[in-house]
Enzyme design. Structure first.
Site, mmCIF file in Angstrom:
data_model
loop_
_atom_site.group_PDB
_atom_site.id
_atom_site.type_symbol
_atom_site.label_atom_id
_atom_site.label_comp_id
_atom_site.label_asym_id
_atom_site.label_seq_id
_atom_site.Cartn_x
_atom_site.Cartn_y
_atom_site.Cartn_z
ATOM 1 N N ALA A 267 -25.064 -13.008 27.079
ATOM 2 C CA ALA A 267 -26.069 -13.710 27.074
ATOM 3 C C ALA A 267 -26.913 -13.694 26.140
ATOM 4 C CB ALA A 267 -27.566 -13.173 28.131
ATOM 5 N N ARG B 208 -21.592 -22.427 30.332
ATOM 6 C CA ARG B 208 -22.070 -21.501 32.010
ATOM 7 C C ARG B 208 -22.864 -21.583 32.306
ATOM 8 N NH1 ARG B 208 -19.996 -15.818 30.097
ATOM 9 N NH2 ARG B 208 -20.035 -15.248 32.638
ATOM 10 N N ASP C 8 -28.655 -11.938 32.085
ATOM 11 C CA ASP C 8 -28.333 -12.621 31.841
ATOM 12 C C ASP C 8 -29.484 -14.209 31.649
ATOM 13 O OD1 ASP C 8 -26.108 -11.514 32.808
ATOM 14 O OD2 ASP C 8 -25.273 -12.876 30.928
ATOM 15 N N LYS D 92 -24.246 -9.132 35.580
ATOM 16 C CA LYS D 92 -23.348 -8.664 36.516
ATOM 17 C C LYS D 92 -22.686 -9.278 38.051
ATOM 18 C CE LYS D 92 -20.467 -10.608 34.420
ATOM 19 N NZ LYS D 92 -20.016 -11.508 34.839
HETATM 20 C C1 LIG Z 1 -27.225 -8.414 26.977
HETATM 21 S S1 LIG Z 1 -26.290 -10.200 28.138
HETATM 22 C C2 LIG Z 1 -25.076 -9.143 28.918
HETATM 23 C C3 LIG Z 1 -24.746 -9.246 29.928
HETATM 24 O O1 LIG Z 1 -23.421 -10.537 30.556
HETATM 25 C C4 LIG Z 1 -22.303 -10.037 30.902
HETATM 26 O O2 LIG Z 1 -21.822 -11.374 31.973
HETATM 27 P P1 LIG Z 1 -20.570 -11.561 31.138
HETATM 28 O O3 LIG Z 1 -19.912 -10.772 30.578
HETATM 29 O O4 LIG Z 1 -19.957 -12.376 32.169
HETATM 30 O O5 LIG Z 1 -20.873 -12.604 29.823
HETATM 31 C C5 LIG Z 1 -22.982 -8.914 31.565
HETATM 32 O O6 LIG Z 1 -24.178 -9.934 33.089
HETATM 33 C C6 LIG Z 1 -23.474 -7.891 30.898
HETATM 34 O O7 LIG Z 1 -25.076 -7.869 32.041
#
Ligand SMILES: CSC[C@H]1O[C@H](OP(=O)(O)O)[C@H](O)[C@@H]1O
Length: 349
Positions: free
Chosen positions: A52, A94, A241, A252
Site C-alpha cells: 500500500a 488497483r 491495505d 493479503k
Molecule cells: C505495507 S502494505 C503491504 C500489504 O500489501 C500487500 O499486498 P500486495 O503485495 O498485493 O501489494 C499485502 O496485502 C501486504 O500486507
C-alpha cells in the site's frame, strides 16, 4: 545490529523515477526506469511495485510523469485537466489499497493549490511526490518504534505476505517493529508465510530479512497452525491495505485465516500500518472493494502448469479480518486498541 538499510522500492534521482521490479525477487534485483503514467500504471497492476504505501508513493511520481512533458505555455486550466485525467487513470490501477487514491488526491490537491502557471503546477507535483516519499519513510520508523515495544520478550513472530521495507519506502509496516526490535538487540525469528499465489512472503519477506540479517524461516501457508501450536511464535504481525472506520482490516488473502488461527491459539494478532491506510470513509470491511486477479496466478507458477488449464479459479487478492480478531493496530501515531472507532478517529484528526 546496525541500523537497517531500507529497500529502495521507489526513487527519484533528480531526473528519473525508478522502481525495484519486485516480480523478479529474490533471484534478480532489477531497477526499472518509469517514463510515463502508463508505465507506472502497468508496474502497479503487475506488482512490480507493491504494498500500500509503496504504490501510493509510486503513483504520486506517476502523476508528475503524466504531466511533466506538457509545454509550459499550455494554459493552466488545460494542464489541470490533464492532472485530473492522470489522477483518475492511476487510481484505477488497483482498487483495495487506499494509499493509492489517498496519495494521488494529496499530491493533486497540493499542486492545484500552487501557483498559476503550468510550469508551477508541474514543479508542485514533483515537490509533492518527493515530500510524500520523505513523510512515508519517516512514518515507517515510528511504526517500528511503537510496535517493537509489543514484541519485547518474544523469540518468534509470524507474518503473512510482505509488509516489509519492500512494501513501503522505509522500514515497512509489519516488519518495521521487527527491524527495530532487532536493532535494539532482541533475538527474534520471523516465520514467514510463503503466501500463495504470488509468494510475497517466500520471495520478498525472506529476501529482505536475510539481507538485513534477521533470522527467518519460510513456511507454507498450511503450516501456520502447527507453528503456533508448537509455540514457535508468540505473536502474529501483518500489514494492511485498508482499515475501515470500525477497525475491520483488508490485507493479503489468507490474513483472515491467520487471524482465526491466532485467536484459536491465544496469540496476539497485530496489524501495522500508517494512518494513511486508515479510511474513515469506509464504514466497515463489507464496504471494501476486494481486487480480483487473474486465474493464471493460481494455475501457473514460473510458467509451470499447477492446475488444469482453463479450470475455474477464485483469486481474490485480499480478504477482510473483522476488528474483533485484531488485538491492536500499530500506527506512526501510536498503538490503537479496541474499540477501534474512537482511536481511528483520533489518529486521523
Ligand atoms: C505495507 S502494505 C503491504 C500489504 O500489501 C500487500 O499486498 P500486495 O503485495 O498485493 O501489494 C499485502 O496485502 C501486504 O500486507
Amino acid at each position: 545490529m546496525n541500523t537497517i538499510t531500507p529497500v529502495d522500492t521507489v526513487s527519484f534521482d533528480g531526473r528519473e523515477v525508478s522502481l525495484l521490479d519486485q516480480t523478479l525477487l529474490p533471484g534478480q534485483q532489477v531497477r526499472l526506469i518509469i517514463e510515463d503514467a502508463a508505465q507506472m500504471h502497468e508496474a502497479i497492476g503487475m506488482l512490480r511495485v507493491r504494498g500500500a504505501p509503496a504504490i501510493g508513493v509510486a503513483a504520486a511520481f506517476g502523476l508528475w510523469l503524466g504531466v511533466r512533458g506538457l509545454s509550459d505555455d499550455l494554459p493552466r486550466p488545460e494542464a489541470e485537466a490533464k492532472v485530473e485525467e492522470t489522477r483518475t487513470y492511476l487510481a484505477g490501477a488497483r482498487p483495495t489499497a487506499v494509499n493509492l487514491s489517498w496519495a494521488l488526491d494529496r499530491c493533486a490537491a497540493q499542486a492545484l493549490a500552487t501557483g498559476s502557471s503550468t510550469a508551477q503546477l508541474k514543479q508542485a507535483l514533483l515537490d509533492a511526490a518527493i515530500q510524500l516519499r520523505t513523510d512515508e519513510e519517516a512514518t515507517t520508523r515510528l511504526i517500528g518504534e511503537h510496535g517493537a515495544d509489543l514484541l519485547t520478550g518474544l523469540s518468534g513472530v509470524l507474518t503473512h505476505c510482505n509488509a516489509g521495507s519492500a512494501a513501503t519506502v522505509g522500514l515497512g509496516t509489519a516488519l518495521a517493529p521487527i527491524y527495530v526490535a532487532s536493532e535494539r538487540g532482541q533475538a527474534l525469528r520471523v516465520f514467514a508465510d510463503e503466501t500463495r499465489p504470488l509468494l510475497q512472503g517466500a520471495r520478498i519477506t525472506a529476501w529482505e530479512l536475510r539481507e538485513a540479517g534477521v533470522p527467518v524461516t519460510v513456511i507454507t501457508d498450511s503450516m501456520a497452525a502447527v507453528v503456533m501450536r508448537q509455540g514457535l511464535v508468540g505473536a502474529v504481525i501483518v500489514g494492511c491495505d485498508r482499515v475501515a472506520a470500525n477497525g475491520d482490516v483488508a490485507n493479503k488473502i489468507g490474513t483472515y485465516g491467520v487471524a482465526l488461527l491466532a485467536r484459536a491459539h491465544g496469540l496476539p494478532f497485530y496489524v501495522a500500518g500508517p494512518t494513511s491506510t486508515i479510511d474513515l470513509g469506509t464504514p466497515d470491511g463489507d464496504h471494501i472493494e476486494i481486487e480480483q486477479r487473474g486465474a493464471h496466478e493460481v494455475t501457473h507458477h514460473g510458467g509451470v502448469l499447477m492446475a488444469p488449464d482453463g479450470v475455474d479459479v477464485f483469486n481474490p487478492a485480499f480478504d477482510v479480518t473483522p476488528a474483533e480478531y485484531v488485538t491492536a493496530i500499530i500506527t506512526e501515531k501510536g498503538i490503537i486498541y479496541p474499540p477501534y472507532g474512537p482511536g481511528l478517529q483520533a489518529v486521523k484528526a
